[in-house]
Design a protein around this motif. Structure first.
Motif, PDB file in Angstrom:
ATOM      1  N   GLN A 231       0.461  -1.515   0.584  1.00  0.00           N
ATOM      2  CA  GLN A 231      -0.081  -0.113  -0.328  1.00  0.00           C
ATOM      3  C   GLN A 231       0.563   1.380   0.607  1.00  0.00           C
ATOM      4  N   ILE A 232       2.281   1.312   0.242  1.00  0.00           N
ATOM      5  CA  ILE A 232       2.653   2.417   0.766  1.00  0.00           C
ATOM      6  C   ILE A 232       3.222   2.792  -0.462  1.00  0.00           C
ATOM      7  N   ALA A 233       4.165   1.603  -1.155  1.00  0.00           N
ATOM      8  CA  ALA A 233       4.503   2.039  -2.627  1.00  0.00           C
ATOM      9  C   ALA A 233       3.200   2.126  -3.425  1.00  0.00           C
ATOM     10  N   SER A 234       2.676   1.679  -3.433  1.00  0.00           N
ATOM     11  CA  SER A 234       0.901   2.056  -3.977  1.00  0.00           C
ATOM     12  C   SER A 234       0.515   3.754  -4.310  1.00  0.00           C
ATOM     13  N   THR A 235       0.922   3.920  -3.084  1.00  0.00           N
ATOM     14  CA  THR A 235       0.617   5.819  -3.005  1.00  0.00           C
ATOM     15  C   THR A 235       1.984   6.255  -3.406  1.00  0.00           C
ATOM     16  N   LEU A 236       2.874   6.534  -2.863  1.00  0.00           N
ATOM     17  CA  LEU A 236       3.862   6.875  -3.084  1.00  0.00           C
ATOM     18  C   LEU A 236       3.570   6.777  -4.960  1.00  0.00           C
ATOM     19  N   ARG A 237       3.750   5.582  -5.713  1.00  0.00           N
ATOM     20  CA  ARG A 237       3.556   6.330  -7.220  1.00  0.00           C
ATOM     21  C   ARG A 237       2.348   7.057  -7.432  1.00  0.00           C
ATOM     22  N   ALA A 238       0.895   6.684  -6.682  1.00  0.00           N
ATOM     23  CA  ALA A 238      -0.321   7.246  -7.028  1.00  0.00           C
ATOM     24  C   ALA A 238      -0.245   8.916  -6.453  1.00  0.00           C
ATOM     25  N   ILE A 239       1.448   8.889  -5.468  1.00  0.00           N
ATOM     26  CA  ILE A 239       1.554  11.195  -5.617  1.00  0.00           C
ATOM     27  C   ILE A 239       2.502  11.694  -6.285  1.00  0.00           C
ATOM     28  N   ALA A 240       3.402  10.314  -7.112  1.00  0.00           N
ATOM     29  CA  ALA A 240       4.928  11.109  -7.557  1.00  0.00           C
ATOM     30  C   ALA A 240       4.758  12.339  -8.204  1.00  0.00           C
ATOM     31  N   ASP A 241       4.282  12.474  -8.621  1.00  0.00           N
ATOM     32  CA  ASP A 241       3.839  13.755  -9.917  1.00  0.00           C
ATOM     33  C   ASP A 241       2.994  14.830  -9.267  1.00  0.00           C
ATOM     34  N   SER A 242       2.585  14.942  -7.446  1.00  0.00           N
ATOM     35  CA  SER A 242       2.052  15.778  -6.870  1.00  0.00           C
ATOM     36  C   SER A 242       2.817  17.024  -6.461  1.00  0.00           C
ATOM     37  N   ARG A 243       2.233  17.741  -6.091  1.00  0.00           N
ATOM     38  CA  ARG A 243       2.688  19.179  -5.777  1.00  0.00           C
ATOM     39  C   ARG A 243       2.583  19.750  -4.675  1.00  0.00           C
ATOM     40  N   ARG A 244       1.564  18.778  -3.806  1.00  0.00           N
ATOM     41  CA  ARG A 244       0.985  19.726  -2.604  1.00  0.00           C
ATOM     42  C   ARG A 244       2.175  19.260  -1.721  1.00  0.00           C
ATOM     43  N   HIS A 245       2.282  20.418  -1.514  1.00  0.00           N
ATOM     44  CA  HIS A 245       2.928  19.975   0.141  1.00  0.00           C
ATOM     45  C   HIS A 245       2.664  21.111   1.685  1.00  0.00           C
TER      46      HIS A 245
END
Length: 198
Positions: free
Chosen positions: A87-101
């Protein structure tokens, strides 16, 4: 480094760390290994990497639960997250291009988080994780300049930190020379990263 390049590095780091996490042995002893991040296990560090892009309402809720104390909310969320490695790996891939901080931070803070926590996770497990020199220099300079939470400039007053493999030098005083990866870890509180730096 321009902001577009920073975000490209962030996306790459998230995808690469997703691969690392997914490839780790499922043995609970691996995930319970103490990380370089004081008080956190490998699991805690991995889970924390997915929290930086949470929606603002969730972040405000979590902050309120911890009395709006930055370190307390980050620590509590990491320890309480029971996501599986997959789940952690999947989430990291899903947010890879997110620019939220998180509010009050620049684009460089997520980069610092990924570079440093990537080492926190990998080093104790014997995984040699290279760090892009240009990204590490940008991260190290930001840590030196920012004050809270690292207070690196104050902690290393009387030292001149010089990278042996990149164009980076800060401070005045007794010279401490090391690869930029190690200096970034030192600046963010990983004291064992550079022998004799104390």
């Amino acid at each position: 480094m321009d902001e577009q390049t920073v975000w490209r590095h962030i996306a790459t780091q998230r995808r690469e760390l997703a691969d690392v996490i997914e490839g780790l042995d499922a043995d609970p002893r691996v995930w319970d290994t103490p990380s370089l991040c004081d008080g956190w296990t490998v699991r805690d560090v991995a889970a924390h990497l997915t929290h930086g892009t949470l929606p603002m309402p969730r972040m405000l809720f979590e902050a309120a639960r911890s009395g709006f104390r930055f370190n307390a909310v980050v620590d509590r969320m990491a320890r309480a997250d029971r996501s599986t490695p997959a789940q952690i790996a999947s989430t990291l891939r899903a947010i890879a291009d997110s620019r939220r901080h998180p509010p009050g931070t620049s684009a460089v803070e997520p980069l610092i988080d990924l570079l440093v926590h990537g080492q926190d996770l990998c080093v104790p497990l014997g995984i040699d994780r290279p760090m892009p020199a240009d990204a590490a220099v940008t991260a190290a300079q930001r840590v030196w300049d920012m004050g809270f939470p690292f207070r690196a400039r104050r902690r290393y007053a009387g030292r001149r930190l010089v990278a042996t493999d990149a164009d980076f030098a800060v401070g005045e005083g007794r010279e401490v020379a090391a690869p930029i990866r190690d200096l970034l870890l030192l600046l963010t509180g990983r004291q064992a990263a550079v022998a004799g730096a104390g």
